[in-house]
Design a protein around this motif. Structure first.
Motif, mmCIF file in Angstrom:
data_model
loop_
_atom_site.group_PDB
_atom_site.id
_atom_site.type_symbol
_atom_site.label_atom_id
_atom_site.label_comp_id
_atom_site.label_asym_id
_atom_site.label_seq_id
_atom_site.Cartn_x
_atom_site.Cartn_y
_atom_site.Cartn_z
ATOM 1 N N PHE A 87 45.353 73.363 26.540
ATOM 2 C CA PHE A 87 44.626 72.537 25.587
ATOM 3 C C PHE A 87 43.123 72.717 25.708
ATOM 4 O O PHE A 87 42.620 73.229 26.709
ATOM 5 C CB PHE A 87 45.000 71.059 25.771
ATOM 6 N N GLN A 88 42.448 72.275 24.660
ATOM 7 C CA GLN A 88 40.992 72.175 24.670
ATOM 8 C C GLN A 88 40.663 70.712 24.436
ATOM 9 O O GLN A 88 41.318 70.041 23.628
ATOM 10 C CB GLN A 88 40.363 73.002 23.559
ATOM 11 N N ALA A 89 39.659 70.231 25.136
ATOM 12 C CA ALA A 89 39.211 68.853 24.959
ATOM 13 C C ALA A 89 37.698 68.846 24.828
ATOM 14 O O ALA A 89 37.005 69.691 25.401
ATOM 15 C CB ALA A 89 39.647 67.982 26.129
ATOM 16 N N ASP A 90 37.203 67.884 24.081
ATOM 17 C CA ASP A 90 35.766 67.745 23.886
ATOM 18 C C ASP A 90 35.468 66.294 23.555
ATOM 19 O O ASP A 90 36.377 65.509 23.290
ATOM 20 C CB ASP A 90 35.290 68.664 22.757
ATOM 21 N N LYS A 91 34.194 65.939 23.570
ATOM 22 C CA LYS A 91 33.789 64.603 23.142
ATOM 23 C C LYS A 91 33.649 64.607 21.633
ATOM 24 O O LYS A 91 32.879 65.375 21.072
ATOM 25 C CB LYS A 91 32.466 64.202 23.784
ATOM 26 N N VAL A 92 34.421 63.761 20.960
ATOM 27 C CA VAL A 92 34.359 63.629 19.511
ATOM 28 C C VAL A 92 34.060 62.161 19.211
ATOM 29 O O VAL A 92 34.830 61.282 19.580
ATOM 30 C CB VAL A 92 35.694 64.058 18.851
ATOM 31 N N THR A 97 38.642 63.834 23.480
ATOM 32 C CA THR A 97 39.674 64.139 22.480
ATOM 33 C C THR A 97 40.223 65.553 22.674
ATOM 34 O O THR A 97 39.469 66.490 22.869
ATOM 35 C CB THR A 97 39.061 64.031 21.060
ATOM 36 N N VAL A 98 41.552 65.664 22.623
ATOM 37 C CA VAL A 98 42.195 66.974 22.615
ATOM 38 C C VAL A 98 42.028 67.538 21.214
ATOM 39 O O VAL A 98 42.461 66.935 20.236
ATOM 40 C CB VAL A 98 43.686 66.876 22.999
ATOM 41 N N THR A 99 41.367 68.679 21.124
ATOM 42 C CA THR A 99 41.092 69.298 19.826
ATOM 43 C C THR A 99 42.029 70.458 19.515
ATOM 44 O O THR A 99 42.136 70.875 18.368
ATOM 45 C CB THR A 99 39.624 69.788 19.760
ATOM 46 N N LYS A 100 42.697 70.975 20.556
ATOM 47 C CA LYS A 100 43.671 72.061 20.374
ATOM 48 C C LYS A 100 44.722 71.896 21.456
ATOM 49 O O LYS A 100 44.395 71.598 22.607
ATOM 50 C CB LYS A 100 42.987 73.418 20.500
ATOM 51 N N LEU A 101 46.000 72.087 21.087
ATOM 52 C CA LEU A 101 47.094 71.880 22.021
ATOM 53 C C LEU A 101 48.209 72.870 21.714
ATOM 54 O O LEU A 101 48.612 73.020 20.568
ATOM 55 C CB LEU A 101 47.623 70.445 21.882
ATOM 56 N N GLU A 102 48.693 73.555 22.751
ATOM 57 C CA GLU A 102 49.828 74.474 22.568
ATOM 58 C C GLU A 102 50.705 74.439 23.799
ATOM 59 O O GLU A 102 50.233 74.208 24.915
ATOM 60 C CB GLU A 102 49.342 75.895 22.262
ATOM 61 N N LYS A 103 52.008 74.647 23.560
ATOM 62 C CA LYS A 103 52.992 74.673 24.654
ATOM 63 C C LYS A 103 53.025 76.031 25.289
ATOM 64 O O LYS A 103 52.789 77.024 24.698
ATOM 65 C CB LYS A 103 54.375 74.339 24.112
#
Length: 103
Positions: A87-92, A97-103
């Motif tokens: 995943f990618q997380a950032d301040k939103v 906030t998780v901005t991208k998520l993949e299994k």
């Protein structure tokens, strides 16, 4: 060629064994590297996910378990507790906030 005496035996050959970094993905400038984590809880009604994750360099955050909002609640439909994700997380808007998520 520079004098190597002050390197205390640490030359370029020491840089070749970087096996501890094998799970890190190099980010291009302006991009956030994908982190790895384990899903601990999915909260569909609140649009949140609890992740046990490694360090998040872009947020200067050490490894820990914490709750994140997700940018799109549809991200939660494909994951469940116990899944390993990237995943990618950032301040939103001030929230982590998780901005991208993949299994």
């Amino acid at each position: 060629m520079a004098d190597m005496k002050g390197m205390n035996g640490h030359g370029m050959h020491d840089m070749q064994n970087m096996s501890g970094m094998k799970n890190m993905q190099e980010a291009k400038p302006g991009q956030v590297a994908m982190a790895e984590g384990e899903v601990k809880k999915v909260d569909f009604t609140q649009g949140k996910v609890t992740l046990k994750h490694g360090p998040l360099d872009n947020l200067e955050m050490p490894a820990m378990t914490m709750v994140f909002k997700v940018a799109d609640s549809a991200m939660l439909s494909n994951i469940k507790s116990g899944d390993m994700v990237r995943f990618q997380a950032d301040k939103v808007d001030g929230a982590l906030t998780v901005t991208k998520l993949e299994k």
